[in-house]
Enzyme design. Structure first.
Site, PDB file in Angstrom:
ATOM      1  N   SER A  25     123.382 100.432  45.333  1.00  0.00           N
ATOM      2  CA  SER A  25     122.591 100.442  46.549  1.00  0.00           C
ATOM      3  C   SER A  25     123.480 100.634  47.751  1.00  0.00           C
ATOM      4  O   SER A  25     124.684 100.425  47.690  1.00  0.00           O
ATOM      5  CB  SER A  25     121.877  99.092  46.707  1.00  0.00           C
TER       6      SER A  25
ATOM      7  N   SER B  67     118.919 102.579  42.944  1.00  0.00           N
ATOM      8  CA  SER B  67     119.582 102.282  44.208  1.00  0.00           C
ATOM      9  C   SER B  67     118.593 101.765  45.233  1.00  0.00           C
ATOM     10  O   SER B  67     117.493 102.285  45.371  1.00  0.00           O
ATOM     11  CB  SER B  67     120.256 103.559  44.722  1.00  0.00           C
TER      12      SER B  67
ATOM     13  N   ASP C  36     118.400 101.872  48.768  1.00  0.00           N
ATOM     14  CA  ASP C  36     119.022 102.493  49.937  1.00  0.00           C
ATOM     15  C   ASP C  36     118.084 102.358  51.124  1.00  0.00           C
ATOM     16  O   ASP C  36     117.052 103.036  51.190  1.00  0.00           O
ATOM     17  CB  ASP C  36     119.324 103.964  49.644  1.00  0.00           C
TER      18      ASP C  36
END
Lengths: 356, 356, 356, 356
Positions: free
Chosen positions: C231, C269, C271
């Site tokens: 991440s 991830s 993000d």
């Protein structure tokens, strides 16, 4: 006659003077009705946020997608930039492109726009293919330009006019409807005006009374579902100084007004809400020497009355479209009845919506 | 008593057996009520999509934000991945973090999760600070774990219980409410169940009747607006084989049900809808040897009846929360009255909602 | 040493004085590093948009979800209201709830907040479970409060500090990184500062040079994919007078900066980009006697340089996190090497990123 | 010549056979170039997800808005229903409506569509007004229908063709470009193909090398910004069995590929990504006797390689558009140079992108 002429009241807030979207100062509406021969039942409705050059003086705006089974053109630019640079056009599903071309023509031709090379036309639609030879694509650019040119303030025609000529709502004849709310001074004194093009299904309720059920038009479940598809275009105007983010929140509330009439935003429905602020102080110049713009905006905390006004005006605009629509015969001799007035009023009396 | 026990009917679709979210096979609800001393009026409600290990067998899910003035934790992962891996917890605004910690503890401790290092806890809230010493943060992890452990199928307690212990709705005592709809076989035979935590304002309508107005609690506009804030958490469960995209569309419709009770999704309201499919064939294994998963999904065209069911069950769940709630005295001796039953029934009779 | 100390330049715009998020006037950063025993490698980083009471003087803010496999708390309220009312906290995945509780405690205790009953804590995370005993949940409320209290302007520690203590990026040791850009006066003279917590994968590029490939750490496709998860939390600050809509647009661009380092926003991830304007003239008072607020906002047309600044500063902040991170041994004796400096510089010279 | 013919490689994954969107089985491309007289430099590119009746056999699809300053028509229905029912058309900004009309004509006329009354045309654009007399609206319905009819599999023309005839990218001649990636069997063996229409600005990087800077075309900041506007349409096709939610995630990654070429998604850019799965098993019949559809879908966990493939193919497609474009003179004798090949190759050698 409109809803209120029968003593029916929606919500708790007072209406504007005309109980129409044109109660918002500067807003203009123009409509062209195509009711020709046996097969053509369609038209165009144009809503102008102001009478000037919209491309040069854009208005803050938002689009909320209630249900996206529809062809609204121009939404992504409004959502990205938070503003609107063209008249809003409503028409039938297969005439969106023609209307876009007309809006482009209109914009390119306006004095001051000689060098403009990009125009975002905002064009919505519902599908009037039940009554109209929609595959014939009878709307022309000229019709759209005429609707724009005819736009004026004052009263707005409702029912089987403009883009509402061939629409069907809750199994009855739908059409164009409008309504407004004016907040009391203690809540800011702002006006919210709504115009709708109604072409959707569900189980009709009028001021809460279960009219659809009692008319037994919707008593068979099977039938309910068959009739549920369709669409509703909703245009929300306000003179409150509201930015695009809060305009989107207002737009979102319009769907609650649709729900209160018994609409369910069915799978096949293209339910879109376009909202804009007509407040003159918020116009966005196309070009500017200034890097910044100073604006006076309503605080988030003050939005709730505008939300309530949007819900109420949307509910009432939809109902006005039904009350003002008239029985029509169209394509393939299809006949769609207007809301049966006598029976409806009886039901409303029984449910104490109309005081005895 | 619940709404239907007074002869009040919402909508046109039949309810499930219990008229509760637990009509959806596999769904369990557990609640812990904190009603202690003079100042503590709060609690926890846990909804489990199934009784197994949710982390290992995730369910397809969606979150729709009606109005985001709230603290729902875990929403972005559900939206991204289209699934849910934890119990859904409802509590008060300042206890969301504590509930998250409890869900993490619960998940880490479940057999099979010994190596799990990431847990997405989905925790919603409304603000019960009017009746509850919310700043005291009286909900502990233990309470949350207890709610999860107590979860069971069958009837669901409503009113002043769990996360609804201290909530206020339309100026009356709100709380937890639930309802369900079961589609006829011709429409698929699916069940939709809804559970709500009601803490919001507006102008109360019951089955369309203008109860709020007639009780004159909302007759002064100023007061309407003061009371409009608050929140509503809505959990929608179904056994229909619906993917995340269509679950989000169902979630969106729940807001129409809220609108039909008179809610306006005011600026200060945290109105969130969590929806999931409990259909066993759609569970998503945490780990899999297969690259793909084969699923049988409902077509878009079949969604409209589920939309209608969601709207009806949400409306009725909200009203059940009011009918089952009881007058309470809480923090600072604040007293919130239950919906006045006699007067309300009179109004409903006058408006023919209850047949004479 | 930081990237620029090796003669590596990212982009075409000049940096701010410190090349850090704290180049944006008013912004403060505080970090607490937990590097204890053999198993604890985690921590807390706090970013304060200004040094005052953030609840009473909120800042305009936005959140953009690059990929939502993460547990960011507080995002929906920021997105709805367009403002931020708390410090931004970064920590590890399983400590988000603890950090939320700490932010609530902090806010409730601040002078002037005695009656506050609702706090929206914005807490992000990445998963440091590779090096840290994350299931042990070693971050306490006290650590978070300490990070807030330690927050100050001036230089920002990078690498294995705060929330970056145990993170891994492109297979090397990641951590906290920061950078800034200052636009020339002709473009407004505004500053954009970025702080990142890097814990993601892909194929590392440094100023365009294929470092990941040439180090052969990523030459086997299989390995590329195994390492891709993780991440990145990105915080973007600016002193430009930008509203929430345009802040969201800036946030969106930060992902392009991540892409330029070789990140792919993999399925696993989380993000997220949080952006805010620290411009003093845009602060939103919690309560106000005024219905409106007058603000001077940057026009849409002026946003492009800020977009470019955001992209460049994000790319450089990520690279700084790698250059400043150091080899570490953590949980289960797992060792993660820092970016191999010699080899990397050789590659950069070969590719003419570092001029010979 | 295309990028790879100079020994330039983008990313780490292998290309498909043709390194074109048509490597995805079933996908067809047809283009019509309008290069007439001194003033007309425009055209049409049509991408067909399959050769059959798209309305009757829709494909799963998604649209991601990188930056919404554009006129993409048809996006909201794709986003709502998760499918696409028409060819994808790219053209110039003021010809979107004409292309929509052509797509409607095409669809209404296809055998089997005799009763169709609603068509969602997906039409994108960039603005070629620098080289083309865009206000003259020279694209006709006939041109669009011709592009659809000419569509075929096999190699795809690039550069100054179709909708790329008059576009400008990074200050050089842009146009149509394409590329593909084929995952190794261990990652599923799927193909991702991308086609772009490039008309945007920024600071050009080729395989990471700072070509824009070194050519000094972008060395003056003022100029950077002036040139930044424009748009990029990106079409992403795959044969992987991916549903609309994951197609949207793939679409989102295409923007990272754009970023890697130096694009900044400037304020005035209409950057849209359309993605679809051409997998035959996922086609959605317009009408069906079945309530449900059984599909085999890729798990979320398997998406990362497809994300990487999308990023790489987008980056390479954009660069191919530049390498294949040729110097052109258009409207008002405006001349736009192709990327200067000699100088560019020198820079790429210096930066070791082309191995010496």
């Amino acid at each position: 006659k409109r809803l209120r002429e029968y003593g029916i009241k929606i919500g708790v807030l007072p209406t504007g003077k005309l109980n129409a979207i044109t109660d918002v100062a500067g807003v203009q509406v123009g409509q062209v009705t195509l009711n020709k021969g046996t097969e053509v039942r369609t038209g165009v409705s144009a809503i102008l946020p102001h009478a000037g050059n919209l491309f040069q003086e854009k208005v803050l705006a938002a689009v909320y997608v209630g249900n996206g089974f529809g062809k609204l053109a121009g939404s992504s630019q409004v959502q990205e930039l938070g503003n609107l640079e063209s008249p809003i056009i409503l028409t039938n599903t297969l005439s969106v492109a023609t209307a876009m071309n007309a809006v482009i023509t209109h914009t390119l031709q306006q004095p001051g726009n000689e060098k403009v090379q990009s125009v975002n036309a905002l064009v919505g639609e519902t599908n009037d293919g039940g009554l109209n030879d929609i595959r014939g694509r009878h709307v022309t650019e000229k019709h759209v330009l005429e609707a724009i040119q005819k736009a004026k303030d004052g009263e707005v025609e409702e029912g089987n006019v403009g883009a509402g000529t061939g629409t069907i709502c809750f199994g009855f004849k739908g059409g164009i409807g409008t309504s407004s709310r004016k907040l009391p001074p203690s809540l800011g004194g702002y006006t919210v005006g709504v115009l709708v093009q109604t072409n959707f299904g569900g189980v009709l309720q009028i001021a809460g009374a279960p009219v659809g059920e009692e008319l037994e038009r919707f008593s068979f479940r099977q039938q309910i579902m068959e009739k549920a598809d369709g669409s509703c275009m909703i245009v929300v105007a306000t003179d409150a100084p509201v930015d695009a983010r809060n305009l989107e929140r207002m737009a979102k509330r319009a769907m609650l007004g649709l729900g209160k009439t018994g609409g369910i935003a069915s799978n096949g429905s293209g339910d879109y809400v376009i909202s804009f602020s007509a407040h003159p102080g918020l116009r966005v110049p196309y070009e500017s020497r200034e890097r910044t713009q100073t604006v006076t905006l309503l605080r988030n905390d003050e939005m709730s009355p505008l939300f309530m006004a949007t819900i109420e005006a949307t509910e009432e605009a939809i109902l006005n479209s039904l009350f003002k629509a008239e029985t029509i015969v169209g394509k393939d001799k299809n006949k769609v009845e207007a809301l049966p007035l006598e029976k409806t009023l009886d039901i409303l009396k029984k449910h104490h919506v109309i005081k005895p």
